[in-house]
Scaffold this motif. Structure first.
Motif, PDB file in Angstrom:
ATOM      1  N   ALA A   1       0.853  -1.187   0.000  1.00 62.16           N
ATOM      2  CA  ALA A   1       0.000   0.000   0.000  1.00 62.16           C
ATOM      3  C   ALA A   1       0.887   1.234   0.000  1.00 62.16           C
ATOM      4  CB  ALA A   1      -0.899  -0.010   1.226  1.00 62.16           C
ATOM      5  N   THR A   2       0.593   2.140  -0.912  1.00 58.12           N
ATOM      6  CA  THR A   2       1.432   3.326  -1.057  1.00 58.12           C
ATOM      7  C   THR A   2       0.654   4.589  -0.733  1.00 58.12           C
ATOM      8  OG1 THR A   2       0.941   3.734  -3.386  1.00 58.12           O
ATOM      9  CG2 THR A   2       2.676   2.132  -2.891  1.00 58.12           C
ATOM     10  N   SER A   3       1.360   5.621  -0.349  1.00 63.25           N
ATOM     11  CA  SER A   3       0.745   6.914  -0.071  1.00 63.25           C
ATOM     12  C   SER A   3       1.789   8.004  -0.230  1.00 63.25           C
ATOM     13  CB  SER A   3       0.161   6.946   1.344  1.00 63.25           C
ATOM     14  OG  SER A   3       1.181   6.750   2.308  1.00 63.25           O
ATOM     15  N   GLY A   4       1.295   9.215  -0.441  1.00 55.47           N
ATOM     16  CA  GLY A   4       2.195  10.355  -0.540  1.00 55.47           C
ATOM     17  C   GLY A   4       2.741  10.620  -1.923  1.00 55.47           C
ATOM     18  N   PHE A   5       2.301   9.836  -2.909  1.00 55.49           N
ATOM     19  CA  PHE A   5       2.754  10.070  -4.276  1.00 55.49           C
ATOM     20  C   PHE A   5       1.758   9.429  -5.240  1.00 55.49           C
ATOM     21  CE2 PHE A   5       4.433   5.812  -5.385  1.00 55.49           C
ATOM     22  CZ  PHE A   5       4.447   5.226  -4.141  1.00 55.49           C
ATOM     23  N   THR A   6       1.900   9.789  -6.509  1.00 55.79           N
ATOM     24  CA  THR A   6       1.005   9.233  -7.533  1.00 55.79           C
ATOM     25  C   THR A   6       1.600   7.938  -8.042  1.00 55.79           C
ATOM     26  OG1 THR A   6       0.340  11.468  -8.174  1.00 55.79           O
ATOM     27  CG2 THR A   6      -0.130   9.674  -9.725  1.00 55.79           C
ATOM     28  N   LEU A   7       0.975   6.835  -7.672  1.00 59.05           N
ATOM     29  CA  LEU A   7       1.526   5.524  -7.982  1.00 59.05           C
ATOM     30  C   LEU A   7       1.705   5.287  -9.481  1.00 59.05           C
ATOM     31  CD1 LEU A   7       2.479   2.795  -6.904  1.00 59.05           C
ATOM     32  CD2 LEU A   7       0.092   2.022  -6.965  1.00 59.05           C
ATOM     33  N   ASP A   8       0.828   5.878 -10.284  1.00 61.84           N
ATOM     34  CA  ASP A   8       0.881   5.658 -11.739  1.00 61.84           C
ATOM     35  C   ASP A   8       2.259   5.970 -12.324  1.00 61.84           C
ATOM     36  OD1 ASP A   8      -2.468   6.421 -12.615  1.00 61.84           O
ATOM     37  OD2 ASP A   8      -1.611   6.624 -10.610  1.00 61.84           O
ATOM     38  N   TYR A   9       2.984   6.878 -11.706  1.00 57.24           N
ATOM     39  CA  TYR A   9       4.243   7.338 -12.277  1.00 57.24           C
ATOM     40  C   TYR A   9       5.417   6.443 -11.919  1.00 57.24           C
ATOM     41  CZ  TYR A   9       1.663  11.731 -12.909  1.00 57.24           C
ATOM     42  OH  TYR A   9       0.743  12.686 -13.255  1.00 57.24           O
ATOM     43  N   TYR A  10       5.170   5.433 -11.078  1.00 59.44           N
ATOM     44  CA  TYR A  10       6.283   4.655 -10.556  1.00 59.44           C
ATOM     45  C   TYR A  10       6.167   3.177 -10.925  1.00 59.44           C
ATOM     46  CZ  TYR A  10       7.687   8.538  -7.572  1.00 59.44           C
ATOM     47  OH  TYR A  10       8.122   9.747  -7.100  1.00 59.44           O
ATOM     48  N   ALA A  11       7.290   2.644 -11.356  1.00 56.49           N
ATOM     49  CA  ALA A  11       7.407   1.195 -11.394  1.00 56.49           C
ATOM     50  C   ALA A  11       7.654   0.709  -9.975  1.00 56.49           C
ATOM     51  CB  ALA A  11       8.569   0.786 -12.291  1.00 56.49           C
ATOM     52  N   ILE A  12       7.217  -0.499  -9.692  1.00 59.64           N
ATOM     53  CA  ILE A  12       7.362  -1.079  -8.365  1.00 59.64           C
ATOM     54  C   ILE A  12       8.042  -2.439  -8.471  1.00 59.64           C
ATOM     55  CG2 ILE A  12       6.167  -1.967  -6.325  1.00 59.64           C
ATOM     56  CD1 ILE A  12       5.957   1.021  -6.513  1.00 59.64           C
ATOM     57  N   GLY A  13       8.953  -2.667  -7.566  1.00 55.76           N
ATOM     58  CA  GLY A  13       9.610  -3.967  -7.493  1.00 55.76           C
ATOM     59  C   GLY A  13       9.337  -4.640  -6.170  1.00 55.76           C
ATOM     60  N   TRP A  14       9.285  -5.960  -6.207  1.00 50.27           N
ATOM     61  CA  TRP A  14       9.260  -6.771  -4.991  1.00 50.27           C
ATOM     62  C   TRP A  14      10.626  -7.437  -4.853  1.00 50.27           C
ATOM     63  CZ3 TRP A  14       5.786  -7.034  -1.135  1.00 50.27           C
ATOM     64  CH2 TRP A  14       4.483  -6.601  -1.381  1.00 50.27           C
ATOM     65  N   PHE A  15      11.161  -7.371  -3.662  1.00 53.45           N
ATOM     66  CA  PHE A  15      12.435  -7.990  -3.350  1.00 53.45           C
ATOM     67  C   PHE A  15      12.254  -8.876  -2.123  1.00 53.45           C
ATOM     68  CE2 PHE A  15      15.450  -5.667  -6.038  1.00 53.45           C
ATOM     69  CZ  PHE A  15      14.622  -4.665  -6.514  1.00 53.45           C
ATOM     70  N   ARG A  16      13.198  -9.744  -1.888  1.00 52.21           N
ATOM     71  CA  ARG A  16      13.160 -10.559  -0.679  1.00 52.21           C
ATOM     72  C   ARG A  16      14.578 -10.771  -0.160  1.00 52.21           C
ATOM     73  NH1 ARG A  16      11.174 -16.367  -3.270  1.00 52.21           N
ATOM     74  NH2 ARG A  16      13.093 -16.833  -4.452  1.00 52.21           N
ATOM     75  N   GLN A  17      14.639 -10.994   1.145  1.00 50.38           N
ATOM     76  CA  GLN A  17      15.931 -11.233   1.766  1.00 50.38           C
ATOM     77  C   GLN A  17      15.784 -12.327   2.818  1.00 50.38           C
ATOM     78  OE1 GLN A  17      17.878  -7.747   3.382  1.00 50.38           O
ATOM     79  NE2 GLN A  17      19.874  -8.750   3.259  1.00 50.38           N
ATOM     80  N   ALA A  18      16.474 -13.420   2.571  1.00 44.34           N
ATOM     81  CA  ALA A  18      16.491 -14.527   3.513  1.00 44.34           C
ATOM     82  C   ALA A  18      17.665 -14.336   4.472  1.00 44.34           C
ATOM     83  CB  ALA A  18      16.628 -15.845   2.759  1.00 44.34           C
ATOM     84  N   PRO A  19      17.600 -14.950   5.652  1.00 45.56           N
ATOM     85  CA  PRO A  19      18.693 -14.799   6.625  1.00 45.56           C
ATOM     86  C   PRO A  19      20.031 -15.210   6.027  1.00 45.56           C
ATOM     87  CG  PRO A  19      16.793 -15.811   7.662  1.00 45.56           C
ATOM     88  CD  PRO A  19      16.487 -15.737   6.191  1.00 45.56           C
ATOM     89  N   GLY A  20      21.016 -14.337   6.175  1.00 48.13           N
ATOM     90  CA  GLY A  20      22.351 -14.631   5.691  1.00 48.13           C
ATOM     91  C   GLY A  20      22.550 -14.485   4.198  1.00 48.13           C
ATOM     92  N   LYS A  21      21.520 -14.012   3.507  1.00 44.31           N
ATOM     93  CA  LYS A  21      21.618 -13.869   2.051  1.00 44.31           C
ATOM     94  C   LYS A  21      21.408 -12.424   1.642  1.00 44.31           C
ATOM     95  CE  LYS A  21      20.232 -18.562   0.789  1.00 44.31           C
ATOM     96  NZ  LYS A  21      19.340 -19.378  -0.097  1.00 44.31           N
ATOM     97  N   GLU A  22      21.836 -12.116   0.434  1.00 42.50           N
ATOM     98  CA  GLU A  22      21.637 -10.777  -0.095  1.00 42.50           C
ATOM     99  C   GLU A  22      20.181 -10.583  -0.510  1.00 42.50           C
ATOM    100  OE1 GLU A  22      26.116  -9.954  -1.922  1.00 42.50           O
ATOM    101  OE2 GLU A  22      24.380 -10.082  -3.240  1.00 42.50           O
ATOM    102  N   ARG A  23      19.759  -9.346  -0.508  1.00 39.35           N
ATOM    103  CA  ARG A  23      18.419  -9.025  -0.994  1.00 39.35           C
ATOM    104  C   ARG A  23      18.395  -9.259  -2.503  1.00 39.35           C
ATOM    105  NH1 ARG A  23      15.513  -3.733   1.352  1.00 39.35           N
ATOM    106  NH2 ARG A  23      16.372  -4.790   3.191  1.00 39.35           N
ATOM    107  N   GLU A  24      17.338  -9.919  -2.967  1.00 38.59           N
ATOM    108  CA  GLU A  24      17.240 -10.238  -4.382  1.00 38.59           C
ATOM    109  C   GLU A  24      15.905  -9.791  -4.958  1.00 38.59           C
ATOM    110  OE1 GLU A  24      17.044 -14.360  -5.421  1.00 38.59           O
ATOM    111  OE2 GLU A  24      15.566 -14.842  -3.878  1.00 38.59           O
ATOM    112  N   GLY A  25      15.936  -9.470  -6.244  1.00 36.41           N
ATOM    113  CA  GLY A  25      14.709  -9.085  -6.918  1.00 36.41           C
ATOM    114  C   GLY A  25      13.820 -10.282  -7.163  1.00 36.41           C
ATOM    115  N   VAL A  26      12.551 -10.119  -6.913  1.00 39.20           N
ATOM    116  CA  VAL A  26      11.557 -11.169  -7.126  1.00 39.20           C
ATOM    117  C   VAL A  26      10.704 -10.867  -8.340  1.00 39.20           C
ATOM    118  CG1 VAL A  26       9.572 -12.372  -6.140  1.00 39.20           C
ATOM    119  CG2 VAL A  26      11.496 -11.722  -4.669  1.00 39.20           C
TER     120      VAL A  26
END
Length: 125
Positions: free
Chosen positions: A23-48
């Protein structure tokens, strides 16, 4: 003030499903691409996954293709990540982030600017 708030995480058995929301607020979402990332314990954050501002372009990391689906409802200022057939290796903290910078690939962390606080997903029997 621009904010992103993830929700929908939890504990699920292997093979189960979850739907994450960003959920986003404070800006117009239409103008932004959005990414989902994840980070497991001991691992680098990766793009999903990634979705363009219009929703017309999506990307997925290979390990989730065919199982996860990203979508957005700009009218509701929300981006979703439907996760099916979950596996223990999907266990991680999941984050959403805005990508206003035009440089960098869809999963290039440095090209993302605003991040949510994350939601924990645990896949375990």
């Amino acid at each position: 003030q621009l904010q992103l708030v993830e929700s929908g995480g939890g504990l699920v058995q292997p093979g189960g499903s979850l739907r994450l929301s960003c959920a986003t607020s404070g800006f117009t979402l239409d103008y932004y691409a959005i990414g989902w990332f994840r980070q497991a314990p001991g691992k680098e954050r990766e793009g999903v996954s990634y979705i363009s501002g219009s929703g017309g372009t999506t990307y997925y990391t290979d390990s989730v293709k065919g199982r996860f689906t990203i979508s957005r409802d700009n009218a509701k200022n929300t981006v979703y990540l439907q996760m099916n057939s979950l596996k223990p290796e999907d266990t991680a903290v999941y984050y959403c982030a805005t990508k206003s910078r035009l440089w960098g690939s869809w999963n290039h962390l440095a090209s993302y600017d605003y991040w949510g606080q994350g939601t924990q997903v645990t896949v375990s029997s």
